[in-house]
Design a protein around this motif. Structure first.
Motif, PDB file in Angstrom:
ATOM      1  N   GLN A 365       0.814  -1.202   0.000  1.00  0.00           N
ATOM      2  CA  GLN A 365       0.000   0.000   0.000  1.00  0.00           C
ATOM      3  C   GLN A 365       0.851   1.256   0.000  1.00  0.00           C
ATOM      4  O   GLN A 365       0.430   2.286  -0.523  1.00  0.00           O
ATOM      5  CB  GLN A 365      -0.927   0.010   1.225  1.00  0.00           C
ATOM      6  N   TYR A 366       2.070   1.159   0.551  1.00  0.00           N
ATOM      7  CA  TYR A 366       2.877   2.357   0.754  1.00  0.00           C
ATOM      8  C   TYR A 366       4.244   2.252   0.074  1.00  0.00           C
ATOM      9  O   TYR A 366       4.842   1.171   0.015  1.00  0.00           O
ATOM     10  CB  TYR A 366       3.082   2.610   2.250  1.00  0.00           C
ATOM     11  N   TYR A 368       7.982   4.931  -0.430  1.00  0.00           N
ATOM     12  CA  TYR A 368       8.668   6.104   0.097  1.00  0.00           C
ATOM     13  C   TYR A 368       9.703   6.551  -0.925  1.00  0.00           C
ATOM     14  O   TYR A 368      10.554   5.762  -1.346  1.00  0.00           O
ATOM     15  CB  TYR A 368       9.316   5.778   1.446  1.00  0.00           C
ATOM     16  N   LYS A 385       5.817  10.064   0.970  1.00  0.00           N
ATOM     17  CA  LYS A 385       5.167   8.779   1.213  1.00  0.00           C
ATOM     18  C   LYS A 385       3.918   8.695   0.346  1.00  0.00           C
ATOM     19  O   LYS A 385       3.049   9.567   0.401  1.00  0.00           O
ATOM     20  CB  LYS A 385       4.781   8.644   2.688  1.00  0.00           C
ATOM     21  N   TYR A 386       3.824   7.633  -0.475  1.00  0.00           N
ATOM     22  CA  TYR A 386       2.655   7.420  -1.321  1.00  0.00           C
ATOM     23  C   TYR A 386       1.781   6.315  -0.764  1.00  0.00           C
ATOM     24  O   TYR A 386       2.269   5.296  -0.263  1.00  0.00           O
ATOM     25  CB  TYR A 386       3.074   6.998  -2.731  1.00  0.00           C
ATOM     26  N   ASN A 387       0.466   6.532  -0.872  1.00  0.00           N
ATOM     27  CA  ASN A 387      -0.497   5.445  -0.766  1.00  0.00           C
ATOM     28  C   ASN A 387      -0.734   4.952  -2.185  1.00  0.00           C
ATOM     29  O   ASN A 387      -1.363   5.644  -2.995  1.00  0.00           O
ATOM     30  CB  ASN A 387      -1.796   5.947  -0.130  1.00  0.00           C
ATOM     31  N   SER A 393      -0.562  11.365  -0.940  1.00  0.00           N
ATOM     32  CA  SER A 393       0.836  11.457  -0.540  1.00  0.00           C
ATOM     33  C   SER A 393       1.001  12.384   0.644  1.00  0.00           C
ATOM     34  O   SER A 393       0.146  13.231   0.931  1.00  0.00           O
ATOM     35  CB  SER A 393       1.713  11.932  -1.707  1.00  0.00           C
ATOM     36  N   ASP A 419       3.236  -0.207   7.364  1.00  0.00           N
ATOM     37  CA  ASP A 419       3.966   1.044   7.566  1.00  0.00           C
ATOM     38  C   ASP A 419       4.293   1.289   9.037  1.00  0.00           C
ATOM     39  O   ASP A 419       4.606   2.425   9.425  1.00  0.00           O
ATOM     40  CB  ASP A 419       3.198   2.224   6.981  1.00  0.00           C
ATOM     41  N   GLN A 442       4.694   6.471   9.973  1.00  0.00           N
ATOM     42  CA  GLN A 442       3.254   6.719  10.044  1.00  0.00           C
ATOM     43  C   GLN A 442       2.935   8.195  10.283  1.00  0.00           C
ATOM     44  O   GLN A 442       1.772   8.586  10.287  1.00  0.00           O
ATOM     45  CB  GLN A 442       2.633   5.862  11.153  1.00  0.00           C
TER      46      GLN A 442
END
Length: 470
Positions: A365-366, A368, A385-387, A393, A419, A442
């Motif tokens: 899901q994440y 960096y 940080k991307y979802n 982000s 994460d 997080q």
């Protein structure tokens, strides 16, 4: 900051035409060890392991034209345990470094040469990537070189790794480790032949699979994808060219060639090729399987927007090639129907992506990434940080005049979720001060939980890795 001012900040002297030998990139040649480093903030007690980062660091002053990739590999490491940290740096003892200037192989701007018993045409520096496998670090080189095994506790070089003499060729940077099986999955390619190779090394260090893949022509890929059952090879419209080298380019683009991704069974078998619009990809975010789809997320290159700058003299073309700019994309390839589609996640610019390696090859899901300065030199002003499911982000900005390294994700000792952990990165400022920073993954926009003062400057470099429990 305007694009013109960045030059003077780095160079300090108009006579320095190679930006990657001075300022933030200048080598440090002393190998040191330091215990119980000074900490601003508090190192979390559930952070146990080490962050390592590789990079080019010429041991002696270069003679003639020097490419950034020519610098001798140096690994910097910070070990965390019980709320304390220690630092060490060591050169990677490659065959060419140990030759002490007598190697017959030159740098990237030199003519290609053959060396007895060697499977490389240029000075192999092992300065690009680090992979943690079978309890050791493997230092790897961009243009597919001989892997060098490094002790993860001391950073002393162990040997040139051949896996008990079974490795047929070389290993490129950005090979992968499967967190479930412990296998090392790698690829290799030829600069001058229409061939690529892929192979697997067991968790115990035994070569278990190796195969050759035919291509329409020589290629210059940089990364690969790995899923639970497949390897994704990149047939991209960029090639290594001796004629380009004479013009200080070292690579050329073939504009009318489509991009192809080849999905190859990890246990061996013919690739299934999928075609996409022409593009180049340096770094893969992650890859996984969804039903019959093989999915790869990666950073797709876009024009950098910079004009050649005469201030760099003969290094202007090198600076332009190294000014990476990319956006996150996802490619989906259906193994049953052969259908393929490309999706853009975001239009923000970012690169050098990492994930929690406990989920490598599985759906994540994440991710960096680093954020680039608006400057032609390759330097990072923050983290992003991307979802990957939503495209949302969050950003972490370093203070003005402070630049980071590719981070590594460090899971908490008793992590609960993908994460649940920390991002570790090195930073450097214009005054030569360096730190290791610990950031809550997080809550990435918050200030670092800990800033560890390092006993010497860590030059800006390439790729890093987290090694747990070392």
């Amino acid at each position: 900051m305007d694009r013109g001012s960045c030059y003077n900040l780095v160079m300090h002297d108009i006579n320095f035409v190679n930006p990657y030998l001075h300022g933030l990139y200048a080598p440090v040649r002393e190998e040191i060890s330091a215990e119980k480093l000074e900490v601003i903030g508090e190192i979390p007690r559930d952070l146990h392991g080490a962050y390592f980062r590789n990079g080019p660091n010429p041991k002696t002053s270069p003679k003639g034209m020097h490419h950034w990739f020519d610098g001798d590999g140096m690994v910097h490491g910070v070990w965390f345990e019980n709320g304390e940290a220690r630092y060490r740096n060591r050169y990677v003892q490659t065959q060419d470094l140990k030759a002490n200037g007598s190697s017959v192989l030159g740098g990237i701007f030199d003519p290609a040469r053959d060396a007895p018993g060697r499977k490389v045409h240029y000075r192999d520096t092992a300065n690009t990537d680090l992979v943690y496998h079978n309890g050791k670090l493997l230092a790897l080189w961009y243009i597919s070189g001989q892997p060098v095994a490094v002790d993860a506790s001391t950073l002393e070089t162990i040997c040139t790794e051949t896996f008990d003499g079974a490795l047929p060729n070389n290993i490129s940077a950005h090979s992968k480790v499967d967190p479930e099986t412990g296998e090392l999955v790698f690829f290799d390619y030829s600069l001058y032949e229409p061939k690529m190779w892929t192979g697997t090394v067991s968790a115990q260090g035994e070569l278990t699979q190796f195969q050759e893949i035919d291509l329409p022509g020589p290629r210059l890929p940089h990364d690969m994808g790995m899923t639970e059952n497949y390897v994704i090879l990149h047939d991209l419209p960029v090639i290594f060219s001796d004629s380009a080298i004479r013009n200080r380019l070292w690579q050329i683009h073939v504009a009318d060639q489509q991009t192809r991704f080849g999905v190859v069974p990890r246990k061996g078998g013919a690739p299934k090729w999928f075609e996409f619009p022409t593009c180049y990809v340096y770094h893969v975010i992650n890859a996984w399987e969804e039903g019959d789809d093989v999915v790869m997320a990666a950073c797709k290159m876009v024009p950098n927007g910079f004009e050649p700058d005469a201030k760099y003299g003969p290094y202007a073309a090198m600076a332009d090639v190294l000014a990476l700019r990319a956006q996150p994309f996802v490619w989906r390839m259906n193994m049953k129907t052969g259908k393929a589609r490309e999706e853009q996640l975001d239009d923000a610019l970012s690169e050098f992506p990492v994930v929690n390696n406990n989920f490598a090859g599985r759906k994540t899901q994440y991710s960096y990434h680093v954020i680039f300065d608006d400057c032609i030199e390759q330097r990072f002003t923050g983290l992003l940080k991307y979802n990957l499911l939503t495209g949302a982000s969050e950003r972490h900005h370093f203070p003005k005049g402070v630049f980071g390294s590719e981070p590594a994700f460090a899971p908490k000792v008793s992590a609960d979720g993908e994460d649940d952990g920390y991002l570790i990165t090195f930073t450097q400022d214009f005054d030569g001060r360096s730190e290791a920073q610990v950031i809550d993954a997080q809550n990435i926009s918050a200030p670092p939980l800990a800033r560890i003062k390092l006993p010497q400057r860590v030059p800006l470099g390439f790729h890093g890795v987290w090694a747990p429990d070392v």
